[in-house]
Write a protein that holds these residues in place. Structure first.
Motif, mmCIF file in Angstrom:
data_model
loop_
_atom_site.group_PDB
_atom_site.id
_atom_site.type_symbol
_atom_site.label_atom_id
_atom_site.label_comp_id
_atom_site.label_asym_id
_atom_site.label_seq_id
_atom_site.Cartn_x
_atom_site.Cartn_y
_atom_site.Cartn_z
ATOM 1 N N TYR A 1 0.841 -1.194 0.000
ATOM 2 C CA TYR A 1 0.000 0.000 0.000
ATOM 3 C C TYR A 1 0.877 1.245 0.000
ATOM 4 O O TYR A 1 2.037 1.195 0.429
ATOM 5 N N PRO A 2 0.331 2.386 -0.422
ATOM 6 C CA PRO A 2 1.095 3.638 -0.331
ATOM 7 C C PRO A 2 1.413 3.966 1.128
ATOM 8 O O PRO A 2 0.637 3.653 2.034
ATOM 9 N N GLU A 3 2.543 4.610 1.337
ATOM 10 C CA GLU A 3 2.963 4.990 2.684
ATOM 11 C C GLU A 3 1.916 5.869 3.372
ATOM 12 O O GLU A 3 1.811 5.892 4.605
ATOM 13 N N GLU B 1 5.395 -3.362 7.756
ATOM 14 C CA GLU B 1 6.802 -3.254 7.384
ATOM 15 C C GLU B 1 7.132 -1.863 6.851
ATOM 16 O O GLU B 1 6.323 -1.229 6.187
ATOM 17 N N LYS B 2 8.346 -1.433 7.150
ATOM 18 C CA LYS B 2 8.798 -0.083 6.814
ATOM 19 C C LYS B 2 8.682 0.188 5.312
ATOM 20 O O LYS B 2 8.833 -0.702 4.495
ATOM 21 N N MET C 1 6.151 2.700 -0.537
ATOM 22 C CA MET C 1 5.133 1.667 -0.331
ATOM 23 C C MET C 1 5.409 0.927 0.984
ATOM 24 O O MET C 1 6.559 0.715 1.363
ATOM 25 N N ILE C 2 4.337 0.548 1.674
ATOM 26 C CA ILE C 2 4.440 -0.258 2.880
ATOM 27 C C ILE C 2 3.937 -1.667 2.576
ATOM 28 O O ILE C 2 3.223 -1.882 1.584
ATOM 29 N N ARG C 3 4.279 -2.627 3.426
ATOM 30 C CA ARG C 3 3.946 -4.019 3.134
ATOM 31 C C ARG C 3 3.464 -4.727 4.399
ATOM 32 O O ARG C 3 4.066 -4.580 5.468
ATOM 33 N N VAL C 4 2.403 -5.484 4.254
ATOM 34 C CA VAL C 4 1.897 -6.300 5.351
ATOM 35 C C VAL C 4 2.862 -7.470 5.557
ATOM 36 O O VAL C 4 3.262 -8.119 4.581
ATOM 37 N N PRO C 5 3.257 -7.756 6.801
ATOM 38 C CA PRO C 5 4.221 -8.834 7.043
ATOM 39 C C PRO C 5 3.718 -10.191 6.549
ATOM 40 O O PRO C 5 2.515 -10.465 6.555
ATOM 41 N N ASP C 6 4.651 -11.034 6.138
ATOM 42 C CA ASP C 6 4.300 -12.352 5.613
ATOM 43 C C ASP C 6 3.489 -13.178 6.613
ATOM 44 O O ASP C 6 2.602 -13.936 6.221
ATOM 45 N N ALA C 7 3.811 -13.061 7.904
ATOM 46 C CA ALA C 7 3.101 -13.850 8.917
ATOM 47 C C ALA C 7 1.607 -13.560 8.887
ATOM 48 O O ALA C 7 0.783 -14.450 9.155
#
Length: 281
Positions: free
Chosen positions: A161-163, A178-179, A184-190
């Motif tokens: 997603y956008p920051e 995630e930073k 862009m930001i990222r949802v953690p894999d877990a």
């Protein structure tokens, strides 16, 4: 009229309203006329058609599946964000904590986000619960995200997603994502691994299996008329575990679908069904 827009007569508008109601349950008001023109004109032009009448004729007489889907995608609204109406997540956290206390490790937990849009809701559920209740990692815990709009589901599945999505989040919540990289930001894999995204039209068959320990369907039913709302909420009741919860939007109510529920909080409804008591051996 903007460049490329197609003129829309009253009769054509009526046909479009009838079409989107029949295939998706969406009830368009007269105030949506400008929205219809702006969102569908480009599609009409791309198909080489001269009018909305010709477009509806095409949809009704053997359009490709992807063209029928594009019609629905264009007329759906997809406003969402992380931790929207956060009192629901506070309540869900307490509910799941009680399930953990009552059930053995490794038990099954299923949550459905119906009308999940671009995925912030199911990802919020996952991030919030895992951070507060890390023992869930040892449970059979899964989240289902569904939406009628296949375009938003593709964005949801990416988990990026956008920051700007961090705006308004507390530092504690922002740290769960995630930073940013290249804005862009990222949802953690877990969390991503907990969530499955699938297309689902609430007006058709539901290829889902219950029971669910919680169902979120927020700001979806506002696009349905009263009979459709009641029918959908009644179907949710049949898929909830006894005493499980349904979370709806702040401006919604269950209407005729509320018979199997009791109101327990702000737009939080509990299934009235009681768990079956085990007979003594």
């Amino acid at each position: 009229m903007e460049q490329g827009e197609v003129s829309l007569s009253e009769r054509e508008f009526s046909r479009i309203k009838n079409r989107v109601y029949s295939v998706a349950g969406i009830s368009l008001s007269d105030a949506k006329r400008t929205l219809v023109v702006s969102r569908l004109s480009k599609i009409v032009r791309s198909l080489g058609l001269s009018s909305f009448d010709a477009y509806v004729d095409y949809l009704e007489k053997g359009a490709k599946t992807e063209d029928g889907q594009a019609f629905v995608n264009a007329l759906t609204t997809n406003l969402t964000r992380f931790w929207r109406e956060d009192h629901h997540f506070d309540h869900l956290r307490d509910h799941v904590a009680q399930l953990i206390a009552d059930k053995p490790r490794g038990s099954r937990l299923r949550i459905w986000s119906a009308g999940c849009s671009t995925g912030q809701e199911p990802y919020t559920i996952g991030m919030d619960l895992l951070s507060a209740l890390p023992e869930l990692k040892r449970w059979d815990f899964k989240i289902l995200g569904t939406d009628i709009d296949t375009a938003v589901l593709a964005k949801a599945a990416s988990g990026t997603y956008p920051e700007s999505e961090l705006s308004g989040l507390s530092p504690q919540r922002a740290r769960l994502i995630e930073k940013p990289v290249d804005g862009m930001i990222r949802v953690p894999d877990a969390v991503r691994n907990l969530v499955s995204f699938k297309p689902l039209n609430l007006m058709q068959q539901w290829p889902v299996k219950g029971p669910f320990d919680a169902i979120f369907c927020r700001n979806v039913a506002i696009y349905f008329d009263k009979p459709t709302q009641g029918a959908v909420f009644g179907r949710f009741n049949s898929l909830l575990a006894p005493e499980a919860f349904l979370y709806i939007g702040h401006s919604e109510n269950l209407g005729s679908g509320g018979e199997g529920f009791k109101l327990v909080g702000k737009t939080i409804y509990q299934n009235r069904a009681k768990p079956q008591k085990r007979e003594a051996a």
